[in-house]
Write an enzyme that holds these catalytic residues in place. Structure first.
Site, PDB file in Angstrom:
ATOM      1  N   ASP A 100       8.004  -2.880  -7.166  1.00  0.00           N
ATOM      2  CA  ASP A 100       6.961  -2.709  -6.155  1.00  0.00           C
ATOM      3  C   ASP A 100       7.133  -1.383  -5.434  1.00  0.00           C
ATOM      4  O   ASP A 100       7.405  -1.321  -4.233  1.00  0.00           O
ATOM      5  CB  ASP A 100       6.994  -3.878  -5.163  1.00  0.00           C
TER       6      ASP A 100
ATOM      7  N   ASP B  42       0.976  -8.596 -11.047  1.00  0.00           N
ATOM      8  CA  ASP B  42       0.926  -9.578  -9.956  1.00  0.00           C
ATOM      9  C   ASP B  42      -0.348  -9.369  -9.128  1.00  0.00           C
ATOM     10  O   ASP B  42      -0.303  -9.023  -7.951  1.00  0.00           O
ATOM     11  CB  ASP B  42       2.181  -9.395  -9.102  1.00  0.00           C
ATOM     12  N   ARG B  43      -1.486  -9.611  -9.758  1.00  0.00           N
ATOM     13  CA  ARG B  43      -2.777  -9.280  -9.154  1.00  0.00           C
ATOM     14  C   ARG B  43      -3.270 -10.333  -8.166  1.00  0.00           C
ATOM     15  O   ARG B  43      -4.037 -10.034  -7.256  1.00  0.00           O
ATOM     16  CB  ARG B  43      -3.809  -9.084 -10.274  1.00  0.00           C
ATOM     17  N   LYS B  44      -2.889 -11.592  -8.373  1.00  0.00           N
ATOM     18  CA  LYS B  44      -3.297 -12.698  -7.498  1.00  0.00           C
ATOM     19  C   LYS B  44      -4.825 -12.748  -7.313  1.00  0.00           C
ATOM     20  O   LYS B  44      -5.347 -12.709  -6.199  1.00  0.00           O
ATOM     21  CB  LYS B  44      -2.606 -12.614  -6.140  1.00  0.00           C
TER      22      LYS B  44
ATOM     23  N   THR C  66     -16.774 -12.407 -10.803  1.00  0.00           N
ATOM     24  CA  THR C  66     -16.106 -11.281 -10.148  1.00  0.00           C
ATOM     25  C   THR C  66     -14.739 -11.011 -10.754  1.00  0.00           C
ATOM     26  O   THR C  66     -14.385  -9.854 -11.034  1.00  0.00           O
ATOM     27  CB  THR C  66     -15.963 -11.545  -8.640  1.00  0.00           C
TER      28      THR C  66
ATOM     29  N   GLY D  91      13.597  -7.890  -6.994  1.00  0.00           N
ATOM     30  CA  GLY D  91      13.038  -6.573  -6.720  1.00  0.00           C
ATOM     31  C   GLY D  91      14.066  -5.613  -6.173  1.00  0.00           C
ATOM     32  O   GLY D  91      14.908  -5.089  -6.896  1.00  0.00           O
ATOM     33  N   ARG D  92      14.060  -5.422  -4.854  1.00  0.00           N
ATOM     34  CA  ARG D  92      14.930  -4.421  -4.238  1.00  0.00           C
ATOM     35  C   ARG D  92      16.402  -4.790  -4.299  1.00  0.00           C
ATOM     36  O   ARG D  92      17.262  -3.945  -4.056  1.00  0.00           O
ATOM     37  CB  ARG D  92      14.490  -4.171  -2.793  1.00  0.00           C
TER      38      ARG D  92
END
Length: 245
Positions: A38, A91-93, A100, A212-213
């Site tokens: 991210d 990770d579009r959610k 749409t 992630g981090r």
């Protein structure tokens, strides 16, 4: 808990090629680690991906936070994907009506369906959101994760909401491959969580851990941390298999 090895469970997904591919990749590379990259600059992202590539089954992106996005980024990401044999999870959610989300998935500047093997969606719009995404993704052998629960404090995605999400997924087994959840929801779904490898893989019976981090945060040795999480996740899986016997 999930029953059997990753390889044995491939046959549980006869209708979905991407689910089978993910399980096969996990087994071949002996890793259930997904790294969530991210970051906001494409070069930073690609540098992390190149370092963690040998140790992951999935790379998770947030394509719309990249400040200098261009098609060249996608091209380079796909080269790394082929080189290191991992899948890409955008990770579009998605959370809108079917027509749409079809356009959001297939069109615009990102064209997510062209390069992301897996994406995810909120079930709140009902079956229409899955149907819309499936019209685009199914012909491309893509897969969808449903956000049945969320890790944020005060989330409304609990109880009957989660139950309805599970039933919705069951109606679309040819496209929905699993859940984003804080616990194991069904026996043959691919769940992702945000806790320690032991909690996620061994205690809760999920299939993939997302980090992630904890891997690429400031001052961290990215390769060392990726190897550590890979080993911890895989060892937790082996312990789970022992308990199933």
């Amino acid at each position: 808990m999930s029953s059997g090895t990753y390889a044995q469970r491939v046959n549980n997904f006869s209708q979905n090629k991407v689910a089978r591919k993910l399980l096969e990749t996990i087994e071949q590379k002996k890793t259930n680690l997904c790294v969530a990259v991210d970051l906001t600059k494409k070069r930073q992202i690609l540098e992390v991906v190149e370092k963690v590539g040998p140790y992951v089954c999935l790379i998770k992106t947030h394509i719309d936070i990249i400040e200098d996005f261009d098609q060249g980024f996608i091209d380079e990401l796909c080269i790394l994907q082929a080189r290191f044999n991992f899948l890409i999870f955008e990770d579009r959610k998605f959370a809108d009506i079917g027509n749409t989300v079809k356009l959001q998935y297939s069109s615009g500047i990102y064209k997510i369906a062209e390069w992301a093997h897996i994406t995810n969606a909120h079930p709140i719009p009902g079956d229409g959101i899955i149907k819309g995404l499936k019209e685009v993704g199914k012909p491309l052998d893509r897969g969808l994760l449903i956000l049945a629960e969320m890790s944020s404090a005060g989330s409304l995605a609990t109880g009957s909401y989660t139950d309805a999400a599970i039933e919705m997924a069951r109606r679309h087994r040819d496209f929905v491959i699993g859940f984003i959840a804080g616990r194991k929801l069904t026996g043959d779904r691919l769940g992702q969580q945000y806790r320690s490898p032991t909690d996620v893989i061994l205690k809760s019976g999920s299939d993939v851990i997302i980090v992630g981090r904890g891997i690429y945060g400031e001052g961290r040795d990215i390769v060392k941390e990726a190897k550590r999480y890979q080993e911890e996740g895989w060892n937790a899986y082996l312990e789970r298999l022992k308990l199933e016997k």
